[in-house]
Design a protein around this motif. Structure first.
Motif, PDB file in Angstrom:
ATOM      1  N   THR A   1       0.858  -1.185   0.000  1.00 22.12           N
ATOM      2  CA  THR A   1       0.000   0.000   0.000  1.00 22.12           C
ATOM      3  C   THR A   1       0.892   1.232   0.000  1.00 22.12           C
ATOM      4  O   THR A   1       1.741   1.393   0.880  1.00 22.12           O
ATOM      5  N   LEU A   2       0.706   2.088  -0.987  1.00 23.32           N
ATOM      6  CA  LEU A   2       1.525   3.281  -1.154  1.00 23.32           C
ATOM      7  C   LEU A   2       0.761   4.501  -0.670  1.00 23.32           C
ATOM      8  O   LEU A   2      -0.378   4.730  -1.079  1.00 23.32           O
ATOM      9  N   SER A   3       1.382   5.275   0.196  1.00 21.84           N
ATOM     10  CA  SER A   3       0.872   6.584   0.584  1.00 21.84           C
ATOM     11  C   SER A   3       1.836   7.613   0.015  1.00 21.84           C
ATOM     12  O   SER A   3       3.013   7.648   0.390  1.00 21.84           O
ATOM     13  N   PHE A   4       1.358   8.434  -0.889  1.00 25.46           N
ATOM     14  CA  PHE A   4       2.216   9.383  -1.598  1.00 25.46           C
ATOM     15  C   PHE A   4       2.270  10.737  -0.894  1.00 25.46           C
ATOM     16  O   PHE A   4       1.348  11.122  -0.163  1.00 25.46           O
ATOM     17  N   THR A   5       3.353  11.483  -1.164  1.00 28.41           N
ATOM     18  CA  THR A   5       3.508  12.857  -0.689  1.00 28.41           C
ATOM     19  C   THR A   5       4.134  13.672  -1.804  1.00 28.41           C
ATOM     20  O   THR A   5       5.243  13.367  -2.258  1.00 28.41           O
ATOM     21  N   HIS A   6       3.430  14.687  -2.272  1.00 26.82           N
ATOM     22  CA  HIS A   6       4.030  15.587  -3.252  1.00 26.82           C
ATOM     23  C   HIS A   6       5.054  16.476  -2.547  1.00 26.82           C
ATOM     24  O   HIS A   6       4.877  16.853  -1.385  1.00 26.82           O
ATOM     25  N   ALA A   7       6.141  16.803  -3.226  1.00 25.45           N
ATOM     26  CA  ALA A   7       7.186  17.628  -2.626  1.00 25.45           C
ATOM     27  C   ALA A   7       6.635  18.966  -2.145  1.00 25.45           C
ATOM     28  O   ALA A   7       7.090  19.508  -1.125  1.00 25.45           O
ATOM     29  N   ASP A   8       5.648  19.525  -2.839  1.00 28.87           N
ATOM     30  CA  ASP A   8       5.047  20.783  -2.386  1.00 28.87           C
ATOM     31  C   ASP A   8       4.293  20.592  -1.072  1.00 28.87           C
ATOM     32  O   ASP A   8       4.308  21.477  -0.200  1.00 28.87           O
ATOM     33  N   ASP A   9       3.636  19.452  -0.906  1.00 28.39           N
ATOM     34  CA  ASP A   9       2.933  19.173   0.347  1.00 28.39           C
ATOM     35  C   ASP A   9       3.919  18.917   1.485  1.00 28.39           C
ATOM     36  O   ASP A   9       3.662  19.281   2.639  1.00 28.39           O
TER      37      ASP A   9
ATOM     38  N   ASP B   1      -4.353  11.667   1.151  1.00 26.60           N
ATOM     39  CA  ASP B   1      -5.543  11.029   1.718  1.00 26.60           C
ATOM     40  C   ASP B   1      -5.961   9.764   0.972  1.00 26.60           C
ATOM     41  O   ASP B   1      -6.975   9.154   1.322  1.00 26.60           O
ATOM     42  N   THR B   2      -5.194   9.369  -0.064  1.00 27.06           N
ATOM     43  CA  THR B   2      -5.680   8.329  -0.970  1.00 27.06           C
ATOM     44  C   THR B   2      -4.631   7.242  -1.170  1.00 27.06           C
ATOM     45  O   THR B   2      -3.926   7.216  -2.192  1.00 27.06           O
TER      46      THR B   2
ATOM     47  N   ASP C   1      -2.432  21.503  11.818  1.00 23.96           N
ATOM     48  CA  ASP C   1      -3.429  22.207  11.016  1.00 23.96           C
ATOM     49  C   ASP C   1      -3.008  22.209   9.539  1.00 23.96           C
ATOM     50  O   ASP C   1      -3.091  23.221   8.852  1.00 23.96           O
ATOM     51  N   TRP C   2      -2.565  21.040   9.086  1.00 20.39           N
ATOM     52  CA  TRP C   2      -2.051  20.889   7.731  1.00 20.39           C
ATOM     53  C   TRP C   2      -3.020  20.044   6.902  1.00 20.39           C
ATOM     54  O   TRP C   2      -3.639  19.112   7.414  1.00 20.39           O
ATOM     55  N   ARG C   3      -3.143  20.396   5.636  1.00 24.38           N
ATOM     56  CA  ARG C   3      -3.931  19.603   4.699  1.00 24.38           C
ATOM     57  C   ARG C   3      -3.117  19.452   3.422  1.00 24.38           C
ATOM     58  O   ARG C   3      -2.476  20.401   2.972  1.00 24.38           O
ATOM     59  N   PRO C   4      -3.130  18.280   2.803  1.00 29.00           N
ATOM     60  CA  PRO C   4      -2.404  18.149   1.539  1.00 29.00           C
ATOM     61  C   PRO C   4      -3.096  18.934   0.432  1.00 29.00           C
ATOM     62  O   PRO C   4      -4.321  18.884   0.293  1.00 29.00           O
ATOM     63  N   ARG C   5      -2.318  19.664  -0.314  1.00 33.00           N
ATOM     64  CA  ARG C   5      -2.874  20.339  -1.489  1.00 33.00           C
ATOM     65  C   ARG C   5      -3.376  19.302  -2.481  1.00 33.00           C
ATOM     66  O   ARG C   5      -4.402  19.474  -3.129  1.00 33.00           O
ATOM     67  N   TYR C   6      -2.619  18.203  -2.583  1.00 34.75           N
ATOM     68  CA  TYR C   6      -2.991  17.110  -3.477  1.00 34.75           C
ATOM     69  C   TYR C   6      -3.499  15.961  -2.614  1.00 34.75           C
ATOM     70  O   TYR C   6      -2.722  15.133  -2.139  1.00 34.75           O
ATOM     71  N   ALA C   7      -4.813  15.941  -2.407  1.00 38.16           N
ATOM     72  CA  ALA C   7      -5.402  14.927  -1.536  1.00 38.16           C
ATOM     73  C   ALA C   7      -5.270  13.537  -2.113  1.00 38.16           C
ATOM     74  O   ALA C   7      -5.285  12.552  -1.380  1.00 38.16           O
TER      75      ALA C   7
END
Length: 314
Positions: A200-208, A230-231, A287-293
């Motif tokens: 199962t891969l949980s991704f993180t964009h460098a901007d996030d 989130d996906t 209080d953080w949210r990913p820009r790319y959910a």
């Protein structure tokens, strides 16, 4: 706030430095060799040279330090992961110790560091920060990498800091960028789905990753926090979808036993054993949210194959 970014020329550092500058921080990048900075100024030192590093940190006189020290090859070999990560392992241990000692002497009040959100012990469901790391039956090639990560987290904890555990990092300069190693293998049809592709891969964009670091600077959270989208998606789902975005051949399917001969135990574990992570703590405490959910949004936002900077795809 005066912020020193150690590893300012890496995938995250190149996104973080201009963001810190844009929101009003006074930024100094620390790099082993001098390169033009996107913002702020640069001091140079090898993190393994204790005296040179101490001088560089004293010159920067930061209030906060962000530790992004790595030396990961563009295309690490899963069969020789321990060899390919040897320099990074030293930076996460010896280099981190040198950095934090210099930071303490300079009066630094906030320390943040980069960790991994896919080093959890395999199990059901998404891992939270209290889930155990992969210390039971650790794949041989991954064992020294994990040991270095554990030491990094210990040292950061002793410094009263916070480790942000990032997921599979993508964006410009990453393995998933148009010119990245992972993308190249998928384009060439050389990256099959191994076994069931059960990781199962949980991704993180460098901007996030960068926005999470900025959010964490003025928070009192210490310890560790997962910073992922989130996906989550399984490797078996992700690889064919990624290949389609590249107009690449559909990935073949290879039995795990056969793949082990080519990519070793860690290569098979990477395809089948990784556990995804949840981001609840980062949402609530930073209080953080990913820009790319979703990774699908983040890859599409690059407007080029692989979701990277289209200017780098030429």
């Amino acid at each position: 706030m005066r912020v020193l970014v150690a590893g300012s020329t890496g995938v995250i550092g190149r996104r973080l430095v201009p963001l810190l500058d844009a929101v009003g921080h006074e930024v100094t990048g620390l790099a082993r060799t001098r390169r033009p900075a996107a913002a702020g100024r640069t001091v140079t030192a090898d993190a393994l040279d204790r005296d040179a590093l101490a001088r560089a940190v004293a010159e920067a006189a930061p209030d906060a330090v962000v530790n992004l020290l790595t030396a990961i090859p563009a295309a690490p070999d899963p069969r020789r992961l321990a060899r390919d990560f040897a320099a990074t392992n030293r930076l996460r241990t010896e280099g981190t110790r040198n950095l934090y000692d210099a930071a303490a002497n300079a009066g630094v009040t906030r320390v943040l560091a980069e960790g991994l959100a896919y080093a959890y012990q395999p199990g059901d469901g998404l891992a939270d920060e209290d889930s155990p790391l992969w210390t039971d039956r650790t794949p041989k090639q991954f064992a020294p990498v994990l040991a270095a990560l554990i030491e990094l987290e210990r040292l950061t904890g002793e410094a009263g800091g916070l480790v942000l555990r990032f997921g599979h990092l993508y964006g410009p300069g990453s393995a998933f960028a148009p010119d990245g190693a992972f993308t190249g293998q998928v384009r060439a049809g050389k990256l099959p789905v191994v076994g069931g592709g059960n990781s199962t891969l949980s991704f993180t964009h460098a901007d996030d990753a960068a926005t999470a670091l900025v959010a964490a600077l003025d928070k009192d959270l210490t310890g560790v926090a997962n910073v992922v989208d989130d996906t989550p998606v399984t490797m078996g789902e992700f690889l064919p979808a990624f290949a389609r975005t590249l107009d690449a051949p559909a990935p073949k399917r290879v039995p795990a036993a056969l793949a082990r001969l080519a990519v070793g135990g860690w290569g098979v574990a990477y395809m089948n054993g990784l556990r995804g992570a949840g981001n609840t703590r980062a949402r609530l405490r930073l209080d953080w949210r990913p820009r790319y959910a979703s990774w699908t949004d983040g890859f599409a936002a690059g407007r080029g194959p692989g979701g990277g900077d289209p200017a780098r795809a030429a």
